[in-house]
Design an enzyme around this catalytic site. Structure first.
Site, PDB file in Angstrom:
ATOM      1  CD  GLN A  52      -2.418  -1.272   2.748  1.00 38.01           C
ATOM      2  OE1 GLN A  52      -3.365  -0.589   3.111  1.00 38.01           O
ATOM      3  NE2 GLN A  52      -1.841  -2.138   3.550  1.00 38.01           N
ATOM      4  CB  ALA A 108       8.449  -5.113   9.933  1.00 34.08           C
ATOM      5  N   GLY A 120       2.858  -4.452   8.999  1.00 34.90           N
ATOM      6  CA  GLY A 120       2.860  -2.996   9.184  1.00 34.90           C
ATOM      7  C   GLY A 120       1.676  -2.275   8.587  1.00 34.90           C
ATOM      8  CB  CYS A 140      -1.719  18.353 -22.682  1.00 37.19           C
ATOM      9  SG  CYS A 140      -2.451  17.932 -21.082  1.00 37.19           S
ATOM     10  CD  GLU A 194       0.117   0.377  18.191  1.00 36.04           C
ATOM     11  OE1 GLU A 194      -0.973   0.653  17.659  1.00 36.04           O
ATOM     12  OE2 GLU A 194       0.980   1.219  18.497  1.00 36.04           O
ATOM     13  CB  CYS A 242      -3.464  14.101 -21.809  1.00 38.43           C
ATOM     14  SG  CYS A 242      -1.787  14.205 -21.168  1.00 38.43           S
ATOM     15  CG  HIS A 270      -2.947   2.559  -1.801  1.00 35.72           C
ATOM     16  ND1 HIS A 270      -2.904   2.531  -0.427  1.00 35.72           N
ATOM     17  CD2 HIS A 270      -4.153   2.027  -2.147  1.00 35.72           C
ATOM     18  CE1 HIS A 270      -4.035   1.998   0.048  1.00 35.72           C
ATOM     19  NE2 HIS A 270      -4.797   1.675  -0.980  1.00 35.72           N
ATOM     20  CB  VAL A 329       2.952   5.915  -2.613  1.00 35.63           C
ATOM     21  CG1 VAL A 329       1.521   5.396  -2.709  1.00 35.63           C
ATOM     22  CG2 VAL A 329       3.049   6.991  -1.532  1.00 35.63           C
ATOM     23  CG  ASP A 330       7.803   3.801   0.873  1.00 40.32           C
ATOM     24  OD1 ASP A 330       7.957   2.818   0.123  1.00 40.32           O
ATOM     25  OD2 ASP A 330       7.554   3.699   2.094  1.00 40.32           O
TER      26      ASP A 330
HETATM   27  P1  OAD Z   1      -1.440   2.987   9.049  1.00 38.40           P
HETATM   28  O1  OAD Z   1      -0.747   4.222   9.512  1.00 38.40           O
HETATM   29  O2  OAD Z   1      -2.919   2.973   9.105  1.00 38.40           O
HETATM   30  O3  OAD Z   1      -0.937   1.740   9.926  1.00 38.40           O
HETATM   31  C1  OAD Z   1       0.419   1.502  10.140  1.00 38.40           C
HETATM   32  C2  OAD Z   1       0.552   0.231  10.957  1.00 38.40           C
HETATM   33  O4  OAD Z   1       1.936  -0.065  11.078  1.00 38.40           O
HETATM   34  C3  OAD Z   1      -0.013   0.326  12.384  1.00 38.40           C
HETATM   35  O5  OAD Z   1      -0.874  -0.783  12.604  1.00 38.40           O
HETATM   36  C4  OAD Z   1       1.233   0.250  13.266  1.00 38.40           C
HETATM   37  O6  OAD Z   1       0.988  -0.442  14.497  1.00 38.40           O
HETATM   38  C5  OAD Z   1       2.190  -0.529  12.382  1.00 38.40           C
HETATM   39  N1  OAD Z   1       3.621  -0.306  12.648  1.00 38.40           N
HETATM   40  C6  OAD Z   1       4.229   0.801  13.134  1.00 38.40           C
HETATM   41  N2  OAD Z   1       5.548   0.621  13.238  1.00 38.40           N
HETATM   42  C7  OAD Z   1       5.798  -0.635  12.786  1.00 38.40           C
HETATM   43  C8  OAD Z   1       6.979  -1.421  12.625  1.00 38.40           C
HETATM   44  N3  OAD Z   1       8.184  -0.947  12.949  1.00 38.40           N
HETATM   45  N4  OAD Z   1       6.853  -2.667  12.132  1.00 38.40           N
HETATM   46  C9  OAD Z   1       5.631  -3.167  11.790  1.00 38.40           C
HETATM   47  N5  OAD Z   1       4.491  -2.481  11.917  1.00 38.40           N
HETATM   48  C10 OAD Z   1       4.566  -1.228  12.411  1.00 38.40           C
HETATM   49  O7  OAD Z   1      -0.878   2.657   7.592  1.00 38.40           O
HETATM   50  P2  OAD Z   1      -1.498   1.712   6.468  1.00 38.40           P
HETATM   51  O8  OAD Z   1      -2.210   0.556   7.060  1.00 38.40           O
HETATM   52  O9  OAD Z   1      -0.427   1.444   5.485  1.00 38.40           O
HETATM   53  O10 OAD Z   1      -3.728   5.235   1.685  1.00 38.40           O
HETATM   54  O11 OAD Z   1      -2.545   2.686   5.830  1.00 38.40           O
HETATM   55  C11 OAD Z   1      -3.304   2.257   4.728  1.00 38.40           C
HETATM   56  C12 OAD Z   1      -3.567   3.401   3.815  1.00 38.40           C
HETATM   57  O12 OAD Z   1      -4.133   4.497   4.548  1.00 38.40           O
HETATM   58  C13 OAD Z   1      -2.337   4.012   3.185  1.00 38.40           C
HETATM   59  O13 OAD Z   1      -1.880   3.290   2.074  1.00 38.40           O
HETATM   60  C14 OAD Z   1      -2.829   5.370   2.796  1.00 38.40           C
HETATM   61  C15 OAD Z   1      -3.579   5.733   4.050  1.00 38.40           C
HETATM   62  O14 OAD Z   1      -4.581   6.654   3.900  1.00 38.40           O
HETATM   63  C16 OAD Z   1      -3.579   6.014   0.614  1.00 38.40           C
HETATM   64  O15 OAD Z   1      -2.711   6.840   0.530  1.00 38.40           O
HETATM   65  C17 OAD Z   1      -4.591   5.755  -0.454  1.00 38.40           C
END
Ligand code: OAD
Length: 253
Positions: free
Chosen positions: A91, A222, A177, A140, A205, A120, A109, A93-94
């Site tokens: 998910q 992780a 994560g 464009c 968590e 375009c 994503h 984008v980095d």
């Molecule tokens: P979140 O910020 O919602 O969740 C990050 C998760 O990573 C949490 O459950 C943390 O507990 C966990 N975490 C933190 N540090 C960690 C570590 N060192 N090792 C493992 N886990 C760790 O991020 P996403 O679930 O990726 O969407 O969010 C989903 C989407 O919401 C993103 O892709 C973005 C956002 O809005 C778009 O940009 C469309």
């Protein structure tokens, strides 16, 4: 388990990149505690005021540019190289999975390394576009947007279909994560589970998946867990009878 399963897929989220210096989205230190996503990450907000959204995107871009893959990204590269990882659905984008060297990466994503013209559809590498004047524009004259999925936008069709296929065919899914709050990405582990896969979550968590579909939960970073998995696999391959000391007792199921 990883070496005995036929098809292992990893689903990653922002948590895997936290120790590369990229804040996650949710939680007290998360980006969405500083910025309202409806104001800065919704497609309607972008269209009505691209300049304002770009100012914040430029800040995120600078954070991404400084970030380097961490031991968790590198461990997934090694898992793929050893032949035990079919693909990563991310998910994020980095681009850090690709920077680390992972080959099979589905960008669910999109990617902040690309820009797309809203008029375009032409795509650019972000490195070829100056952000001195915002918003940047296409040849464009259309407005360029980071090629990432904003709220209110669909998942790119190819990525969505391939991710769903991988979720259906895998027999072991590592969910790493992610808070698993944002749909439709959050449905992928459920889809995997419904098709018979075993689900292992790696996250310091608990999430909504932990007590519902997750078979094994490792509640630790992780960057600690994934390199240990690689060490364990290497040890098992070298000397299967002498690896007990590598396995830590904090695995809950
Ligand atoms: P979140 O910020 O919602 O969740 C990050 C998760 O990573 C949490 O459950 C943390 O507990 C966990 N975490 C933190 N540090 C960690 C570590 N060192 N090792 C493992 N886990 C760790 O991020 P996403 O679930 O990726 O969407 O969010 C989903 C989407 O919401 C993103 O892709 C973005 C956002 O809005 C778009 O940009 C469309």
């Amino acid at each position: 388990m990883i070496i005995s399963f036929r098809c292992v897929v990893a689903l990653t989220g922002a948590g895997i990149s936290v120790e590369s210096g990229i804040p996650a989205f949710r939680g007290s230190q998360g980006l969405w505690s500083k910025y309202d996503p409806m104001e800065f990450a919704h497609i309607d907000a972008f269209i009505s005021n691209p300049h304002k959204v770009w100012n914040v995107m430029k800040e995120f871009g600078a954070i991404f540019d400084r970030a380097k893959p961490n031991p968790a990204h590198k461990a997934l590269v090694e898992l793929e190289r050893l032949g035990y990882l079919n693909c990563i659905i991310t998910q994020n984008v980095d681009n850090l999975h690709q920077d680390a060297g992972s080959k099979a990466v589905i960008e669910y994503h999109g990617s902040a390394r690309r820009l797309i013209c809203l008029s375009c559809g032409k795509k650019y590498r972000s490195s070829e576009i100056s952000l001195n004047v915002l918003p940047p524009t296409c040849i464009c004259s259309g407005i360029l947007k980071p090629d990432v999925v904003f709220f209110g936008e669909p998942i790119p069709k190819d990525a969505r279909m391939e991710a769903e296929r991988q979720a259906r065919i895998c027999d072991f899914m590592l969910v790493i994560g992610t808070s698993a709050i944002v749909a439709p990405a959050s449905y992928l582990p459920i889809m995997a589970k419904e098709n018979g896969a075993t689900i292992m979550e790696i996250n310091p968590e608990g999430t909504s998946l932990t007590r519902t579909i997750v078979d094994y939960s490792i509640q630790e970073s992780a960057t600690v867990v994934l390199p240990n998995i690689i060490k364990a696999i290497q040890c098992l391959k070298r000397n299967p009878l002498n690896c007990k000391s590598l396995f830590r007792p904090n695995l809950t199921s």
